[in-house]
Design an enzyme around this catalytic site. Structure first.
Site, PDB file in Angstrom:
ATOM      1  N   ASP A   8      -3.750  -2.127  13.447  1.00 37.38           N
ATOM      2  CA  ASP A   8      -5.093  -2.580  13.117  1.00 37.38           C
ATOM      3  C   ASP A   8      -5.845  -1.363  12.594  1.00 37.38           C
ATOM      4  OD1 ASP A   8      -7.632  -3.579  12.883  1.00 37.38           O
ATOM      5  OD2 ASP A   8      -7.992  -3.792  15.028  1.00 37.38           O
ATOM      6  N   LYS A  73     -13.153   2.216   5.812  1.00 38.59           N
ATOM      7  CA  LYS A  73     -12.587   0.911   5.457  1.00 38.59           C
ATOM      8  C   LYS A  73     -13.515   0.122   4.543  1.00 38.59           C
ATOM      9  CE  LYS A  73     -10.650  -3.209   7.741  1.00 38.59           C
ATOM     10  NZ  LYS A  73     -10.282  -3.767   9.061  1.00 38.59           N
ATOM     11  N   GLU A 149      -6.329 -10.550   9.585  1.00 36.77           N
ATOM     12  CA  GLU A 149      -6.646 -10.364  10.993  1.00 36.77           C
ATOM     13  C   GLU A 149      -6.844 -11.688  11.750  1.00 36.77           C
ATOM     14  OE1 GLU A 149      -9.929  -7.773  10.451  1.00 36.77           O
ATOM     15  OE2 GLU A 149      -8.680  -6.014  10.072  1.00 36.77           O
ATOM     16  N   ASP A 171     -13.865 -13.093  13.723  1.00 34.01           N
ATOM     17  CA  ASP A 171     -13.593 -11.698  14.048  1.00 34.01           C
ATOM     18  C   ASP A 171     -14.842 -10.893  13.726  1.00 34.01           C
ATOM     19  OD1 ASP A 171     -12.716  -9.149  14.426  1.00 34.01           O
ATOM     20  OD2 ASP A 171     -11.286  -9.136  12.769  1.00 34.01           O
TER      21      ASP A 171
END
Length: 220
Positions: A8, A73, A149, A171
């Protein structure tokens, strides 16, 4: 026998998991003994060529914030973004590869880690998925796949719990927010729809809380 590790690569924290001796996924601790690693990088200006990653980078960033990078990210796939350090331009995927490299090194104590699957937000387009794979390759990993994810979360519960029918998986992470609707029938899944916001996460809530405190302080 080699196993495939799952990574992750998060906005605020990253983690690596692999199957344990009884076949259950288990997060592997890093060199500090923690199961999550801050997605932070610090380019040391006192020791030439030294790059701090993870908790060490977080602790060092106050020494010179201009040499620290966090939340990289959010810039994956952005060709206009760069971090210039000592005359060198670092791209988002190169900085991400430093985080992945630490995960690889720290989690390879018991057995080498080579083949990995990296999870990404559901809203990531093909460009951002490709640069994520590129970051893995730069870190010396064999990236055999990219998985959304929410799908990874749904797959885990579908294979370990009695989950069937239409399911919503959301999420809310440190930097992104995804919502995915899936139809689950055993281990078979079909994504009905998926949407997300790459600029809405825990760090944004933190900033908003600080703004509210600032406004209240100024008013007083």
């Amino acid at each position: 026998m080699k196993t495939i590790a799952g990574i992750d690569l998060g906005t605020t924290f990253s983690a690596l998991a692999r199957l344990n001796s009884i076949g259950r996924p288990e997060i592997v601790p890093n060199s500090e003994g923690e199961r999550i690693t801050p997605s932070a990088v610090y380019f040391d200006d006192e020791e030439a060529g030294a790059i701090r990653v993870g908790l060490e980078a977080v602790n060092c960033r106050q020494l010179n914030p201009d040499r620290a990078v966090r939340w990289i990210k959010r810039y994956m796939g952005d060709t206009t973004w760069k971090k210039t350090i000592d005359g060198r331009d670092w791209t988002p995927e190169e900085i991400s590869s430093l985080i992945l490299k630490k995960l690889k090194q720290d989690c390879s104590v018991e057995s080498p880690i080579e083949d990995v699957v990296i999870s990404v937000p559901a809203h990531f387009d093909e460009v951002r998925r490709k640069v994520t794979m590129d970051a893995g390759k730069m870190a010396g990993l064999n990236v055999i796949g990219i998985v959304n994810e929410p799908v990874a979360a749904a797959l885990y519960y579908a294979t370990t719990q009695n989950v069937n029918g239409r399911v919503m998986v959301y999420d809310l992470g440190g930097g992104t927010f995804d919502v995915t609707i899936l139809d689950i029938d055993g281990s078979n899944m079909k994504i009905v729809c998926s949407q997300g916001d790459h600029a809405l996460g825990g760090v944004d809530f933190d900033k908003k809380v600080i703004e509210l405190f600032e406004a209240a302080y100024k008013k007083e």
